[in-house]
Structures are given as structure tokens and as C-alpha cells.
Write an enzyme that holds these catalytic residues in place. Structure first.
Site, short mmCIF file in Angstrom:
data_model
loop_
_atom_site.label_atom_id
_atom_site.label_comp_id
_atom_site.label_asym_id
_atom_site.label_seq_id
_atom_site.Cartn_x
_atom_site.Cartn_y
_atom_site.Cartn_z
N TYR A 107 0.84 -1.20 0.00
CA TYR A 107 0.00 0.00 0.00
C TYR A 107 0.88 1.24 0.00
O TYR A 107 1.84 1.34 0.77
CB TYR A 107 -0.88 0.00 1.25
CG TYR A 107 -1.71 1.26 1.41
CD1 TYR A 107 -3.01 1.34 0.93
CD2 TYR A 107 -1.16 2.38 2.04
CE1 TYR A 107 -3.75 2.50 1.07
CE2 TYR A 107 -1.90 3.55 2.17
CZ TYR A 107 -3.18 3.60 1.68
OH TYR A 107 -3.91 4.75 1.81
N GLU A 195 -3.55 7.30 -4.07
CA GLU A 195 -3.50 6.03 -3.35
C GLU A 195 -3.26 4.89 -4.33
O GLU A 195 -3.98 4.79 -5.32
CB GLU A 195 -4.82 5.80 -2.59
CG GLU A 195 -4.80 4.55 -1.74
CD GLU A 195 -6.10 4.34 -0.97
OE1 GLU A 195 -6.08 4.33 0.27
OE2 GLU A 195 -7.14 4.18 -1.63
#
Ligand code: GDP
Ligand code: MN
Length: 384
Positions: A107, A195
Site C-alpha cells: 500500500y 493512493e
């Protein structure tokens, strides 16, 4: 303004971020052609701006173009519902992308940390799932790195952060490079969020952005006409999209009492008062400075596009704009609007008494002098 995944990937690839090949389409036949051109092994991904898209059935892997086309056909026009978005969203476009062989999922994100007023990079080895879940269950797995506005990030800081996040060796320097590109993109594109989840590592150790979310700061859109064009179809709600076209600050909240006022703070207070009086606000709407009849009318029209609205609360505090002028503006607007729902207008501030006196004669609006009184009245009338 949130960009779709395909738009986000386009943007990031311009900054040198590695993204899978692919193309967007609304048409199953075209999806087949894209899939064939990618060798048949593809992932088909619904282009909807909602969290939990994969779990909602919006992402599927295929080993041949026919199945990818069949799934596209099934997906277009379908409503996807997720925990994050229980109201659901209709799929209009799909991204057909080359299938990435994924060994590990990480992530990465870049956002602005309000507490430190700095850009912050978040890195985690626990990719693939929602970051909120990681923050909840395993907060130590998230490493945060603040960007010094004057110095930027140095390589040693980045290497240290990536190592602290326990990213395996073969991925480390690629991740350092990717983060640098993401931060550059964040600043230059005036993003308020980037993101990458998952940031995928392939079995032969290539790091690639398998998913991407970019959101652009709306106040900077005038500097980015290229994204502005997609603003309308990127808005998550059709009324919010119309508000954007009209230049009105409007957020849909899902309740049934329409709310408008002048000034964001005053509108927020109105939401609280309506809640306290037992009502459910349908929206946040800031009329802005002044309250000309045209502006008021345009705002009322917007609020009423929401079919759930059963009553309307207008909260105006007169400053430079006088209460009597506001009242005249309201009456002129409501003369032309054929409303069947109750409307309560609270007018306070400069020339408030004169304003309320003007409303006394109207059968379209009920006047009130305090916010609490107005909230109580509109809840009574709307739910009667
Ligand atoms: P989201 O649910 O909206 O976040 O959609 P994602 O694009 O992140 O996809 C959800 C999951 O599908 C990912 O975490 C991956 O596990 C899987 N996935 C997506 N694209 C690919 C791909 O190209 N190859 C493989 N093997 N899995 C993928
Ligand atoms: Mn994802």
C-alpha cells in the site's frame, strides 16, 4: 474531485509511474478487442468511484478475451453495492487491463496531513485490503513519512522508511523511485490524494501500480483544464455534478430536510439544529454572499432535485446584505417557484425585523428569528 482509475493511471504514467497496459470502454465488443490486443489474459474493472469495488464484484480476472467481453456486457449498466457505498453506483465504463501476476500487494499513498500541514507518504506492506482495516488491526504496519516543503524527500529518508515498512529487498529501490514520482505528481497535479492499493510486486520482482486513485483539489481545477473536463462525470452524485456546473457549494447528505444558508459555518450549524430537532438533513448548501432572487432560485431548484426533500430550511444571517433585501429576494424567487413543500426562513442580523415583517405577508414561506425555532418549525411541518 476524484478521478476514475483509468484517468488516475493515465496521469501517474505521465509522471513515470509504472502502470499496467489497458484501455477504457463502454462496449463489450471493444472490450474483446482490447483484451485480444493484450494477449487475452486481462482484468476487467468497473470504473465506479466507490470503495470496496473488488468485493462488490466489480473486478474480475480472465484468461481469454471472450469471457472478458461477456463480463463487460454483464457489468455495464449494473449497479454495484459495497459496504462503503450502500446506495450503489451504476457502471458505465470498464477498464480492460493486462493481467498482472501478483506475488505481493503493498500500500502506498500521498496525502496532506492537516496536523503538520505537510504532505505525508504512507507506506505499508499490508496492501490489497482497505487501509482503515490495517490502521485498526495492525497500526504498526503503516509507516508515515512527512515531506519537508523546502527540501522535499531525500533518498536516504525514503530508503529508511521503506525498510521500516519491511518491504522486501528486491522491491525497495523501485518503491523509493515510485514514491518520488508520486510526490512529484501530487504537488504538480494539485492532488489532495493519491493512493496505490495494491502496489503489486510480480514474481519476477517488478513493482507496478495495479490500482490507482487520484483526487484533484477542486480549488486548483482552473489550473488543470484537462481534468476539469471530466469533472461532471466524475462527481459521485448527479445533483452534486449539477451544483458544480452552477458553481454552488452543495453536498448531498441523504436525509429529507433541504437546507441552505449563507456561509459554510452557518449551514453546518443549521445541520446540527435540524438534527437536534429530530430531522434528517438532505444536503449542505452554501448560498454564498448576498442572496439575489436568481441565486436563491437556482439554489432552491438544486435542493429540490433531490426527490426525498420534504421541507426546506433557509438560514440567512444578514451582514452587508440586509435582511429586508434577503426577504425580497426570497419572495421574488418563491413567486416563480411552485413549491408544494413547507419552507421556513430564518433571517437574523442586519435589518432582520424588516425582513421578517416582509415575509409575514407570504403564504409560501414561514419566517423565524432564531435557528432553533426555524429547525423546530421545519421538522414539525415537514413530518406532519
Ligand atoms: P478495489 O477493490 O476497487 O480496490 O480494486 P482493485 O483494483 O484494488 O482490485 C481488487 C483486487 O483484485 C486486488 O487487491 C488484487 O488482489 C486483484 N487484482 C486487481 N487487478 C489485478 C491483476 O491485474 N492481477 C491480479 N492477479 N489480481 C488483480
Ligand atoms: Mn484497490
Amino acid at each position: 474531485m476524484k478521478l476514475h482509475e483509468y484517468q488516475s493511471k493515465d496521469l501517474l504514467s505521465k509522471f513515470g509511474v509504472k502502470v499496467p497496459k489497458g484501455d477504457v470502454t463502454t462496449d463489450p465488443e471493444q472490450a474483446r478487442q482490447i483484451a485480444e490486443s493484450l494477449g487475452g489474459k486481462v482484468v476487467v474493472k468497473a470504473q465506479v468511484l466507490m470503495g470496496g469495488r473488488g468485493k462488490a464484484g466489480g473486478v474480475k480476472l480472465f484468461d481469454n478475451a471472450n469471457d472478458a467481453a461477456a463480463f463487460t456486457k454483464e457489468l455495464i449498466g449494473k449497479k454495484l453495492v459495497s459496504i462503503q457505498n450502500p446506495a450503489g453506483m451504476i457502471v458505465e465504463k470498464v477498464l480492460v487491463g493486462e493481467l498482472i501476476d501478483i506475488a505481493e500487494e503493498y500500500y502506498l499513498s500521498v496525502l496532506t496531513d492537516r496536523a503538520t500541514a505537510r504532505v505525508v507518504v504512507m507506506i505499508s506492506k499490508e496492501g490489497g485490503m482497505e487501509i482503515e482495516e490495517v490502521a485498526d488491526k495492525n497500526p504498526d504496519a503503516i509507516v508515515r513519512l512527512h515531506v519537508d516543503p523546502a527540501w522535499g524527500l531525500s533518498d536516504y529518508e525514503l530508503r529508511e522508511a521503506v525498510q521500516k515498512a519491511r518491504i522486501p529487498k528486491p522491491a525497495q529501490s523501485q518503491m523509493v523511485q515510485m514514491i518520488k514520482k508520486l510526490v512529484k505528481a501530487y504537488v504538480e497535479a494539485d492532488a489532495d490524494l493519491i493512493e496505490i492499493n495494491p502496489c503489486a510486486l510480480t514474481p519476477d520482482n517488478v513493482l507496478i501500480a495495479a490500482d490507482a486513485k487520484v483526487s484533484i483539489d477542486e480549488n486548483a481545477l482552473y489550473r488543470h483544464k484537462e481534468y476539469g473536463e471530466t469533472a461532471e462525470d466524475s462527481a459521485e452524485d448527479p445533483i452534486e455534478a449539477e451544483a458544480a456546473r452552477r458553481g454552488i457549494a452543495y453536498v448531498r447528505l441523504g436525509g429529507d430536510i433541504g437546507i441552505m444558508g449563507n456561509g459554510a459555518g452557518l449551514v453546518m450549524c443549521s445541520l446540527d439544529e435540524v438534527n437536534a430537532a429530530g430531522g434528517k438533513p438532505a444536503d449542505f448548501l452554501d448560498v454564498g454572499g448576498g442572496a439575489s432572487a436568481d441565486r436563491v432560485k437556482s439554489c432552491v431548484e438544486l435542493v429540490l432535485m433531490d426527490p426525498n426533500v420534504k421541507g426546506l430550511l433557509i438560514n440567512i444571517f444578514g451582514g452587508i446584505t440586509r435582511g429586508d433585501e434577503v426577504a425580497k429576494g426570497l419572495l421574488a424567487a418563491f413567486d416563480e417557484l411552485n413549491l408544494t413543500i413547507p419552507v421556513v426562513a430564518r433571517i437574523d442580523g442586519t435589518a432582520a425585523e424588516e425582513g421578517l415583517a416582509i415575509l409575514k405577508g407570504s403564504d409560501k414561506l414561514v419566517g423565524a428569528s432564531t435557528m432553533q425555532e426555524a429547525a423546530k418549525k421545519i421538522v414539525e411541518l415537514a413530518y406532519a
